[in-house]
Enzyme design. Structure first.
Site, PDB file in Angstrom:
ATOM      1  N   ASN A   7       0.856  -1.180   0.000  1.00  0.00           N
ATOM      2  CA  ASN A   7       0.000   0.000   0.000  1.00  0.00           C
ATOM      3  C   ASN A   7       0.901   1.242   0.000  1.00  0.00           C
ATOM      4  OD1 ASN A   7      -1.401   2.232   1.067  1.00  0.00           O
ATOM      5  ND2 ASN A   7      -3.041   0.875   1.728  1.00  0.00           N
ATOM      6  N   ASP A   9      -0.034   4.423  -0.096  1.00  0.00           N
ATOM      7  CA  ASP A   9      -0.734   5.643   0.328  1.00  0.00           C
ATOM      8  C   ASP A   9       0.173   6.636   1.040  1.00  0.00           C
ATOM      9  OD1 ASP A   9      -3.043   4.470  -0.549  1.00  0.00           O
ATOM     10  OD2 ASP A   9      -3.891   4.121   1.436  1.00  0.00           O
ATOM     11  N   HIS A  10       1.067   6.101   1.898  1.00  0.00           N
ATOM     12  CA  HIS A  10       1.831   7.027   2.738  1.00  0.00           C
ATOM     13  C   HIS A  10       2.912   7.790   1.979  1.00  0.00           C
ATOM     14  CE1 HIS A  10      -0.667   6.227   5.957  1.00  0.00           C
ATOM     15  NE2 HIS A  10      -0.192   5.053   6.290  1.00  0.00           N
ATOM     16  N   ARG A  18       2.818  18.843   1.685  1.00  0.00           N
ATOM     17  CA  ARG A  18       3.239  20.092   1.041  1.00  0.00           C
ATOM     18  C   ARG A  18       2.351  20.448  -0.160  1.00  0.00           C
ATOM     19  NH1 ARG A  18       8.488  22.319   1.601  1.00  0.00           N
ATOM     20  NH2 ARG A  18       8.868  22.351   3.842  1.00  0.00           N
ATOM     21  N   HIS A  43      -5.594   3.583  -1.627  1.00  0.00           N
ATOM     22  CA  HIS A  43      -6.921   3.829  -1.054  1.00  0.00           C
ATOM     23  C   HIS A  43      -7.353   5.230  -1.478  1.00  0.00           C
ATOM     24  CE1 HIS A  43      -9.524   3.843   2.902  1.00  0.00           C
ATOM     25  NE2 HIS A  43     -10.225   4.134   1.821  1.00  0.00           N
ATOM     26  N   ARG A  45      -9.530   7.711  -0.808  1.00  0.00           N
ATOM     27  CA  ARG A  45     -10.496   8.065   0.238  1.00  0.00           C
ATOM     28  C   ARG A  45     -11.419   9.168  -0.259  1.00  0.00           C
ATOM     29  NH1 ARG A  45      -8.558   6.026   5.539  1.00  0.00           N
ATOM     30  NH2 ARG A  45     -10.395   7.048   6.365  1.00  0.00           N
ATOM     31  N   ARG A  49      -7.344  12.512   1.206  1.00  0.00           N
ATOM     32  CA  ARG A  49      -6.275  13.022   2.073  1.00  0.00           C
ATOM     33  C   ARG A  49      -4.872  12.607   1.601  1.00  0.00           C
ATOM     34  NH1 ARG A  49      -7.134   9.457   7.543  1.00  0.00           N
ATOM     35  NH2 ARG A  49      -9.230  10.297   7.359  1.00  0.00           N
ATOM     36  N   HIS A  50      -4.783  11.514   0.874  1.00  0.00           N
ATOM     37  CA  HIS A  50      -3.447  11.153   0.344  1.00  0.00           C
ATOM     38  C   HIS A  50      -3.510  10.844  -1.160  1.00  0.00           C
ATOM     39  CE1 HIS A  50      -5.123   7.330   1.621  1.00  0.00           C
ATOM     40  NE2 HIS A  50      -4.705   7.419   2.875  1.00  0.00           N
ATOM     41  N   GLU A  70      -8.390   0.242  -2.970  1.00  0.00           N
ATOM     42  CA  GLU A  70      -9.101   0.134  -1.698  1.00  0.00           C
ATOM     43  C   GLU A  70     -10.102   1.280  -1.657  1.00  0.00           C
ATOM     44  OE1 GLU A  70      -6.240  -0.578   1.528  1.00  0.00           O
ATOM     45  OE2 GLU A  70      -7.652   0.568   2.744  1.00  0.00           O
ATOM     46  N   THR A 100      -6.649   5.816  10.363  1.00  0.00           N
ATOM     47  CA  THR A 100      -6.525   4.754   9.366  1.00  0.00           C
ATOM     48  C   THR A 100      -7.794   3.907   9.456  1.00  0.00           C
ATOM     49  OG1 THR A 100      -5.174   2.879   8.606  1.00  0.00           O
ATOM     50  CG2 THR A 100      -5.258   3.258  10.983  1.00  0.00           C
ATOM     51  N   THR A 101      -7.931   2.938   8.537  1.00  0.00           N
ATOM     52  CA  THR A 101      -9.119   2.080   8.574  1.00  0.00           C
ATOM     53  C   THR A 101      -9.186   1.393   9.937  1.00  0.00           C
ATOM     54  OG1 THR A 101      -8.661   1.685   6.247  1.00  0.00           O
ATOM     55  CG2 THR A 101     -10.342   0.311   7.272  1.00  0.00           C
ATOM     56  N   GLU A 151     -10.383  -9.995   2.766  1.00  0.00           N
ATOM     57  CA  GLU A 151      -9.096  -9.655   3.360  1.00  0.00           C
ATOM     58  C   GLU A 151      -9.321  -9.661   4.861  1.00  0.00           C
ATOM     59  OE1 GLU A 151      -6.947  -6.253   1.813  1.00  0.00           O
ATOM     60  OE2 GLU A 151      -5.924  -5.964   3.734  1.00  0.00           O
ATOM     61  N   HIS A 191      -3.242  -5.230   7.574  1.00  0.00           N
ATOM     62  CA  HIS A 191      -3.377  -4.151   8.550  1.00  0.00           C
ATOM     63  C   HIS A 191      -2.468  -4.392   9.757  1.00  0.00           C
ATOM     64  CE1 HIS A 191      -4.910  -0.680  10.631  1.00  0.00           C
ATOM     65  NE2 HIS A 191      -5.517  -0.345   9.510  1.00  0.00           N
ATOM     66  N   GLY A 192      -1.527  -3.487   9.916  1.00  0.00           N
ATOM     67  CA  GLY A 192      -0.640  -3.533  11.084  1.00  0.00           C
ATOM     68  C   GLY A 192       0.459  -4.581  10.991  1.00  0.00           C
ATOM     69  N   GLY A 213       1.426  -1.601   4.323  1.00  0.00           N
ATOM     70  CA  GLY A 213       1.767  -0.227   3.973  1.00  0.00           C
ATOM     71  C   GLY A 213       2.729   0.398   4.952  1.00  0.00           C
ATOM     72  N   HIS A 214       2.216   0.727   6.119  1.00  0.00           N
ATOM     73  CA  HIS A 214       2.935   1.585   7.061  1.00  0.00           C
ATOM     74  C   HIS A 214       4.342   1.086   7.408  1.00  0.00           C
ATOM     75  CE1 HIS A 214       2.929   4.826  10.009  1.00  0.00           C
ATOM     76  NE2 HIS A 214       3.612   3.989  10.783  1.00  0.00           N
TER      77      HIS A 214
HETATM   78  N1  PXP Z   1      -5.392  -3.592   4.169  1.00  0.00           N
HETATM   79  C1  PXP Z   1      -6.385  -2.686   4.329  1.00  0.00           C
HETATM   80  C2  PXP Z   1      -7.750  -3.069   3.912  1.00  0.00           C
HETATM   81  C3  PXP Z   1      -6.114  -1.416   4.858  1.00  0.00           C
HETATM   82  O1  PXP Z   1      -7.117  -0.532   5.026  1.00  0.00           O
HETATM   83  C4  PXP Z   1      -4.803  -1.068   5.181  1.00  0.00           C
HETATM   84  C5  PXP Z   1      -4.492   0.294   5.688  1.00  0.00           C
HETATM   85  O2  PXP Z   1      -4.694   1.225   4.695  1.00  0.00           O
HETATM   86  C6  PXP Z   1      -3.799  -2.038   4.980  1.00  0.00           C
HETATM   87  C7  PXP Z   1      -4.126  -3.299   4.501  1.00  0.00           C
HETATM   88  C8  PXP Z   1      -2.369  -1.751   5.291  1.00  0.00           C
HETATM   89  O3  PXP Z   1      -2.223  -1.527   6.651  1.00  0.00           O
HETATM   90  P1  PXP Z   1      -0.854  -1.011   7.232  1.00  0.00           P
HETATM   91  O4  PXP Z   1      -0.603   0.338   6.655  1.00  0.00           O
HETATM   92  O5  PXP Z   1      -1.073  -1.000   8.698  1.00  0.00           O
HETATM   93  O6  PXP Z   1       0.199  -2.014   6.794  1.00  0.00           O
END
Ligand code: PXP
Length: 245
Positions: A7, A9-10, A18, A43, A45, A49-50, A70, A100-101, A151, A191-192, A213-214
């Site tokens: 992901n 997004d970040h 900026r 994603h 949104r 936002r991103h 997403e 976040t979600t 998922e 996620h996480g 992602g993160h």
């Molecule tokens: N899967 C879904 C459905 C998510 O919403 C997210 C966060 O955007 C992720 C995976 C990735 O999560 P993380 O950024 O915590 O790795």
């Protein structure tokens, strides 16, 4: 072998800090693919936002593996998906105030609306995945909705502190995956997830892909994106990964 979806997004979050043109999530996606990612997630949104509409449209042209959009089950965003035609769309719950979600999608409580969107997108050739907590009710409803994938939300597992509680949450994911497979669903997770908790995913039956992602974008600040992706791929593809539990 579990595939890695990233992901990006970040990368867009930094750009939007900026409101400028760099760093570009399109460049990031290409770098991730070159390093071994098998899917790119963005994603879009509702508050933009991103990720911006421009990103999704360019990524549709440049991603060589799989583009996973997403998105909330919102009319405007479903219309964009039907126009852009990502390879996959993952429906997630979306609240404007959240960082976040948060939880999984309430498929059981919104079965009619979700099934309609699943049908529209499937008819357009888009594979649909539903981001759900590993709860029997939600998994059964996901199968009823006509979606191909779920998922599994790994947030509780990722946030669990101590081996006992981590193993308990892992078992919830294992049970959820078993039920999903029995109902004919295919299974992704995310996620996480990070470099220390990813090992547990090797125990989830039939898991095809993790979306991260993160943790990868965070590590990339210090070691570069190419190395951050390769390190995660190694944990997923190595002999049994580097299981931490
Ligand atoms: N899967 C879904 C459905 C998510 O919403 C997210 C966060 O955007 C992720 C995976 C990735 O999560 P993380 O950024 O915590 O790795």
């Amino acid at each position: 072998m579990i595939k890695l979806g990233i992901n990006v997004d970040h990368v867009a979050t930094v750009r939007e800090a900026r409101k400028t043109v760099e760093p570009d999530p399109v460049w990031a996606a290409a770098a991730c693919e070159l390093a071994g990612a098998r899917s790119i997630t963005v994603h879009l949104r509702e508050d933009r936002r991103h990720i911006q509409d421009r990103d999704v449209r360019i990524l549709r042209q440049t991603v060589r593996t799989k583009l996973n959009l997403e998105m909330a089950n919102a009319e405007e965003i479903v219309a964009i998906a039907l126009d852009v035609k990502p390879d996959q769309s993952t429906l997630v719950p979306e609240k404007r105030q959240e960082v976040t979600t948060e939880g999984g999608l309430d498929v059981a409580g919104n079965l009619k609306a979700i099934s309609q969107s699943v049908r529209k997108m499937s008819d357009a050739g888009i594979v649909v995945s539903l981001f759900v907590d590993a709860e029997e009710k939600q998994i059964k409803a996901s199968a009823d909705s006509g979606a191909q994938f779920i998922e599994l939300h790994t947030g509780k597992y990722a946030n669990a502190r101590g081996e006992e509680s981590q193993l308990k949450e892992l078992q919830v994911l294992i049970d959820g995956a078993e039920l999903a497979l029995k109902l004919g669903l295919r299974v992704n997770a995310g996620h996480g997830l990070n470099y220390t908790n990813i090992g547990g995913m090797h125990k989830v039956p039939g898991l095809e892909e993790v979306n991260i992602g993160h943790s990868i974008i965070s590590r990339a600040i210090f070691v570069g994106l190419d190395r951050a992706v390769r390190e995660m791929v190694a944990l997923l593809h190595g002999p049994g990964g580097s299981a931490t539990i």
